[in-house]
Write an enzyme that holds these catalytic residues in place. Structure first.
Site, PDB file in Angstrom:
ATOM      1  N   LYS A 196      37.377  44.211  41.247  1.00  0.00           N
ATOM      2  CA  LYS A 196      36.745  44.552  40.434  1.00  0.00           C
ATOM      3  C   LYS A 196      37.780  43.660  38.417  1.00  0.00           C
ATOM      4  O   LYS A 196      38.540  43.262  39.027  1.00  0.00           O
ATOM      5  CB  LYS A 196      36.678  45.740  39.326  1.00  0.00           C
ATOM      6  CG  LYS A 196      36.652  45.723  37.817  1.00  0.00           C
ATOM      7  CD  LYS A 196      35.619  46.528  37.916  1.00  0.00           C
ATOM      8  CE  LYS A 196      34.852  46.745  36.576  1.00  0.00           C
ATOM      9  NZ  LYS A 196      33.664  46.493  36.377  1.00  0.00           N
ATOM     10  N   TYR A 197      36.750  43.049  38.412  1.00  0.00           N
ATOM     11  CA  TYR A 197      37.761  41.884  37.330  1.00  0.00           C
ATOM     12  C   TYR A 197      37.915  42.835  35.668  1.00  0.00           C
ATOM     13  O   TYR A 197      36.806  43.206  35.721  1.00  0.00           O
ATOM     14  CB  TYR A 197      36.442  40.436  37.266  1.00  0.00           C
ATOM     15  CG  TYR A 197      37.227  39.757  35.940  1.00  0.00           C
ATOM     16  CD1 TYR A 197      37.623  39.167  36.344  1.00  0.00           C
ATOM     17  CD2 TYR A 197      36.627  39.720  34.645  1.00  0.00           C
ATOM     18  CE1 TYR A 197      38.943  37.701  35.954  1.00  0.00           C
ATOM     19  CE2 TYR A 197      37.372  38.500  33.667  1.00  0.00           C
ATOM     20  CZ  TYR A 197      38.374  38.281  34.305  1.00  0.00           C
ATOM     21  OH  TYR A 197      38.982  37.243  33.377  1.00  0.00           O
TER      22      TYR A 197
ATOM     23  N   ARG B 250      60.098  36.460  45.972  1.00  0.00           N
ATOM     24  CA  ARG B 250      60.378  35.014  45.771  1.00  0.00           C
ATOM     25  C   ARG B 250      61.253  34.591  44.463  1.00  0.00           C
ATOM     26  O   ARG B 250      60.657  36.003  43.641  1.00  0.00           O
ATOM     27  CB  ARG B 250      59.854  33.431  46.029  1.00  0.00           C
ATOM     28  CG  ARG B 250      58.641  33.656  45.618  1.00  0.00           C
ATOM     29  CD  ARG B 250      58.108  32.566  44.845  1.00  0.00           C
ATOM     30  NE  ARG B 250      56.680  32.626  44.707  1.00  0.00           N
ATOM     31  CZ  ARG B 250      55.889  33.239  43.829  1.00  0.00           C
ATOM     32  NH1 ARG B 250      56.724  32.602  42.418  1.00  0.00           N
ATOM     33  NH2 ARG B 250      54.537  32.670  43.686  1.00  0.00           N
TER      34      ARG B 250
ATOM     35  N   VAL C 179      59.216  31.635  39.129  1.00  0.00           N
ATOM     36  CA  VAL C 179      59.504  29.851  38.323  1.00  0.00           C
ATOM     37  C   VAL C 179      59.913  30.350  36.738  1.00  0.00           C
ATOM     38  O   VAL C 179      60.932  30.314  36.513  1.00  0.00           O
ATOM     39  CB  VAL C 179      57.876  29.463  38.161  1.00  0.00           C
ATOM     40  CG1 VAL C 179      58.309  28.143  36.395  1.00  0.00           C
ATOM     41  CG2 VAL C 179      57.492  28.583  38.770  1.00  0.00           C
TER      42      VAL C 179
ATOM     43  N   ASN D 194      55.445  38.659  44.894  1.00  0.00           N
ATOM     44  CA  ASN D 194      55.607  37.514  44.366  1.00  0.00           C
ATOM     45  C   ASN D 194      56.924  37.659  45.502  1.00  0.00           C
ATOM     46  O   ASN D 194      58.072  38.659  45.075  1.00  0.00           O
ATOM     47  CB  ASN D 194      55.289  36.822  44.084  1.00  0.00           C
ATOM     48  CG  ASN D 194      54.579  36.349  43.356  1.00  0.00           C
ATOM     49  OD1 ASN D 194      52.960  36.425  44.606  1.00  0.00           O
ATOM     50  ND2 ASN D 194      53.959  36.177  42.750  1.00  0.00           N
TER      51      ASN D 194
ATOM     52  N   GLU E  29      49.598  42.221  42.800  1.00  0.00           N
ATOM     53  CA  GLU E  29      50.597  41.552  43.909  1.00  0.00           C
ATOM     54  C   GLU E  29      51.962  42.094  44.223  1.00  0.00           C
ATOM     55  O   GLU E  29      52.258  41.590  42.884  1.00  0.00           O
ATOM     56  CB  GLU E  29      49.914  40.134  44.491  1.00  0.00           C
ATOM     57  CG  GLU E  29      50.746  39.112  43.368  1.00  0.00           C
ATOM     58  CD  GLU E  29      50.306  37.591  43.561  1.00  0.00           C
ATOM     59  OE1 GLU E  29      49.651  37.550  44.907  1.00  0.00           O
ATOM     60  OE2 GLU E  29      50.327  36.955  42.997  1.00  0.00           O
TER      61      GLU E  29
ATOM     62  N   HIS F  68      48.458  39.942  31.839  1.00  0.00           N
ATOM     63  CA  HIS F  68      49.600  39.736  32.830  1.00  0.00           C
ATOM     64  C   HIS F  68      51.093  40.115  32.997  1.00  0.00           C
ATOM     65  O   HIS F  68      51.452  39.927  32.285  1.00  0.00           O
ATOM     66  CB  HIS F  68      49.419  38.665  33.734  1.00  0.00           C
ATOM     67  CG  HIS F  68      50.351  37.910  34.492  1.00  0.00           C
ATOM     68  ND1 HIS F  68      49.740  38.135  36.378  1.00  0.00           N
ATOM     69  CD2 HIS F  68      51.498  38.550  34.809  1.00  0.00           C
ATOM     70  CE1 HIS F  68      50.957  37.937  36.970  1.00  0.00           C
ATOM     71  NE2 HIS F  68      51.816  38.111  36.297  1.00  0.00           N
TER      72      HIS F  68
HETATM   73  P1  ADP Z   1      47.863  34.070  42.587  1.00  0.00           P
HETATM   74  O1  ADP Z   1      48.705  34.636  43.302  1.00  0.00           O
HETATM   75  O2  ADP Z   1      46.865  33.022  42.899  1.00  0.00           O
HETATM   76  O3  ADP Z   1      48.921  33.960  40.632  1.00  0.00           O
HETATM   77  P2  ADP Z   1      47.129  36.739  41.266  1.00  0.00           P
HETATM   78  O4  ADP Z   1      46.306  37.636  42.329  1.00  0.00           O
HETATM   79  O5  ADP Z   1      48.968  36.676  41.072  1.00  0.00           O
HETATM   80  O6  ADP Z   1      46.843  35.378  41.761  1.00  0.00           O
HETATM   81  O7  ADP Z   1      46.569  36.626  40.008  1.00  0.00           O
HETATM   82  C1  ADP Z   1      46.327  35.805  38.951  1.00  0.00           C
HETATM   83  C2  ADP Z   1      45.549  35.624  37.792  1.00  0.00           C
HETATM   84  O8  ADP Z   1      44.883  35.451  37.942  1.00  0.00           O
HETATM   85  C3  ADP Z   1      46.331  36.871  36.968  1.00  0.00           C
HETATM   86  O9  ADP Z   1      47.096  36.980  36.086  1.00  0.00           O
HETATM   87  C4  ADP Z   1      44.690  37.296  36.438  1.00  0.00           C
HETATM   88  O10 ADP Z   1      45.058  36.447  34.621  1.00  0.00           O
HETATM   89  C5  ADP Z   1      43.559  36.491  37.640  1.00  0.00           C
HETATM   90  N1  ADP Z   1      43.532  37.624  38.067  1.00  0.00           N
HETATM   91  C6  ADP Z   1      44.039  37.824  39.505  1.00  0.00           C
HETATM   92  N2  ADP Z   1      42.688  39.756  39.318  1.00  0.00           N
HETATM   93  C7  ADP Z   1      42.037  39.732  38.611  1.00  0.00           C
HETATM   94  C8  ADP Z   1      41.150  40.820  37.930  1.00  0.00           C
HETATM   95  N3  ADP Z   1      41.000  41.488  39.255  1.00  0.00           N
HETATM   96  N4  ADP Z   1      41.012  41.450  37.088  1.00  0.00           N
HETATM   97  C9  ADP Z   1      41.204  39.749  35.752  1.00  0.00           C
HETATM   98  N5  ADP Z   1      41.669  39.049  36.219  1.00  0.00           N
HETATM   99  C10 ADP Z   1      42.034  38.682  37.437  1.00  0.00           C
END
Ligand code: ADP
Length: 447
Positions: free
Chosen positions: A201-202, A292, A295, A290, A288, A208
């Protein structure tokens, strides 16, 4: 404690690790590609070994050459920094089989968290909210459409092995979903050598927020509060701050505890970051982990006073964390700008040219993590980060004033940088009032 380590990285993070080591009396051996022969990380390390030609696959991602360098250098451990091999479970396993400690989590944790669908499952099992989506990857367009209808548009397609915002596509209806699937798969294949994608779902109007955790080998896991990384472009972070202007003490506490419980379930050791999306109602969802150093770790270092790289080294050498959760207090506000050699006026095109003039900002509360200097050629082979400008002040308002002043005095000539974009952002009422979301930069400044 280790007496000598290899740094399997370059740029500002290699220098950051050298700094921690030097203060701890640890010798450093760094690796470099032929393009980085004259780099600052090579000059500052105690020793340096060339590991191959400029392309990263032949040097900084070349496991055979890096392990050979570690053996020749006779080091106790390898620090992978971020990017490159930092989350590669195969690399960490090979290090261990050669009797070299890997300064990071176990290869099992890397494997688990490297697969976003498995990570989602784990979060759900420990009772942490995730956004609706499929934990099993789908095969056909029909399956994808069915899933999207179950979840409800808008949805986001993501690479299972993803990172750095690549392989991600937002779809708002059937047509855009079907069109996006192949693009996302191709991007995932190109970037991660794995075309597996999944649907989630977006979340509209999201922020974030991520929690920094530290876990020692003796079962102690602490968190160092949050970083707000809402300011992004194409899902890639630009500005990060701690604490978040959007959290109250209750959400902060709940998010910190959620991050620790996920780290515990993953049997996580060393420094890691648990990422969440926060909605306008204060609900947060795991996205998710990370595995490590990030940055953006300096903003946490500034507000907590904890040296995260030093803690990584201590943890990897077997030392227990020497403080408690109650000792972690966030003092003041820190904000970081990632200064990239990119042209914000021209679709953020990378500008790999020679830096002809360089005058870095200073003064109260200013920290600059960089490898750049006048005369340096910004290489087209690697990422375009040239400096991280961090300002730490008592209040967010003072921090913003300090950042504007520091951006204004930073002289960089010969390359285009993202500084003009940051000057606009730091002068915008929505940013100043803390009222932004992950699409703010794209909505307001780039088209
Ligand atoms: P990556 O590992 O490529 O950095 P992430 O899962 O951490 O990917 O997501 C990076 C960014 O993408 C998030 O900070 C957010 O801005 C956007 N994003 C990821 N998933 C969603 C979601 N389900 N709904 C809205 N934005 C999302």
């Amino acid at each position: 404690m280790f007496s000598r380590i290899l740094i399997a990285n370059r740029g500002e993070i290699a220098i950051r690790i050298i700094r921690a080591c030097r203060e701890m009396g640890i010798e450093t051996v760094t690796v470099y590609s032929e393009a980085d022969r004259d780099s600052m990380h090579v000059r500052l390390a105690d020793d340096a070994i060339c590991i191959g030609p400029p392309p990263a696959v032949e040097s900084y991602l070349n496991i055979t050459n890096i392990i050979a360098a570690a053996e020749i250098a006779d080091v106790d451990a390898v620090h992978p920094g971020y990017g490159f091999l930092s989350e590669n479970s195969n690399f960490s396993e090979i290090c261990h089989s050669c009797n070299i400690d890997f300064i990071g989590p176990s290869s099992e944790s890397l494997l688990l968290m490297g697969d976003k669908a498995r990570a989602r499952k784990l979060a759900r099992e420990v009772g942490i909210r995730i956004l609706p989506g499929n934990d099993e990857p789908f095969e056909t367009d029909e399956e994808a459409l069915k899933l999207a209808h179950q979840i409800g548009f808008p949805v986001i397609l993501k690479a299972a092995m993803g990172g750095g915002g690549r392989g991600m596509r937002v779809a708002r209806n059937d047509v855009s979903l079907v069109n996006s699937i192949n693009v996302a798969r191709a991007e995932a294949q190109a970037a991660f050598k794995d075309p597996t994608i999944y649907i989630e779902k977006y979340l509209e109007n999201a922020r974030h927020i991520e929690i920094q955790v530290l876990a020692d080998r003796h079962g102690k896991i602490l968190h160092l509060g949050e970083r707000d990384c809402t300011l992004q472009r194409r899902h890639q972070k630009l500005v990060e701050e701690s604490p978040s202007p959007a959290l109250n003490p209750e959400i902060r506490k709940a998010m910190g505890e959620a991050a620790v419980s996920i780290a515990r379930a993953a049997r996580y050791v060393n420094a890691g970051t648990v990422e969440f999306l926060l909605d306008a109602e204060g609900n947060f969802y795991f996205i998710e982990m990370n595995c490590r150093v990030q940055v953006e770790h300096p903003v946490t270092e500034m507000v907590t006073g904890v040296d995260i790289v030093r803690e990584q080294l201590k943890i990897a050498s077997g030392q227990p964390l020497a403080f408690e959760q109650k000792d972690v207090q966030l003092q003041g506000v820190a904000i970081e700008c990632r200064i990239n050699a990119e042209d914000p006026e021209n679709k953020f095109r990378p500008c790999p040219n020679r830096i002809t003039a360089w005058f870095p900002p200073g003064g109260p509360g200013v920290r600059l993590d960089t490898h750049a200097h006048a005369g340096m050629l910004v290489s087209s082979y690697y990422d375009s980060l040239v400096a991280k400008l961090i300002v730490h002040r008592k209040t967010r308002d003072e921090c913003i004033v300090g950042m504007r002043r520091a951006l204004g005095e930073f002289i960089i000539e010969g390359i285009k940088t993202t500084i003009p974009l940051y000057e606009q952002i730091f002068g915008h009422a929505r940013f100043v009032r803390g009222l932004v979301n992950t699409t703010f930069v794209e909505d307001v400044f780039t088209h």
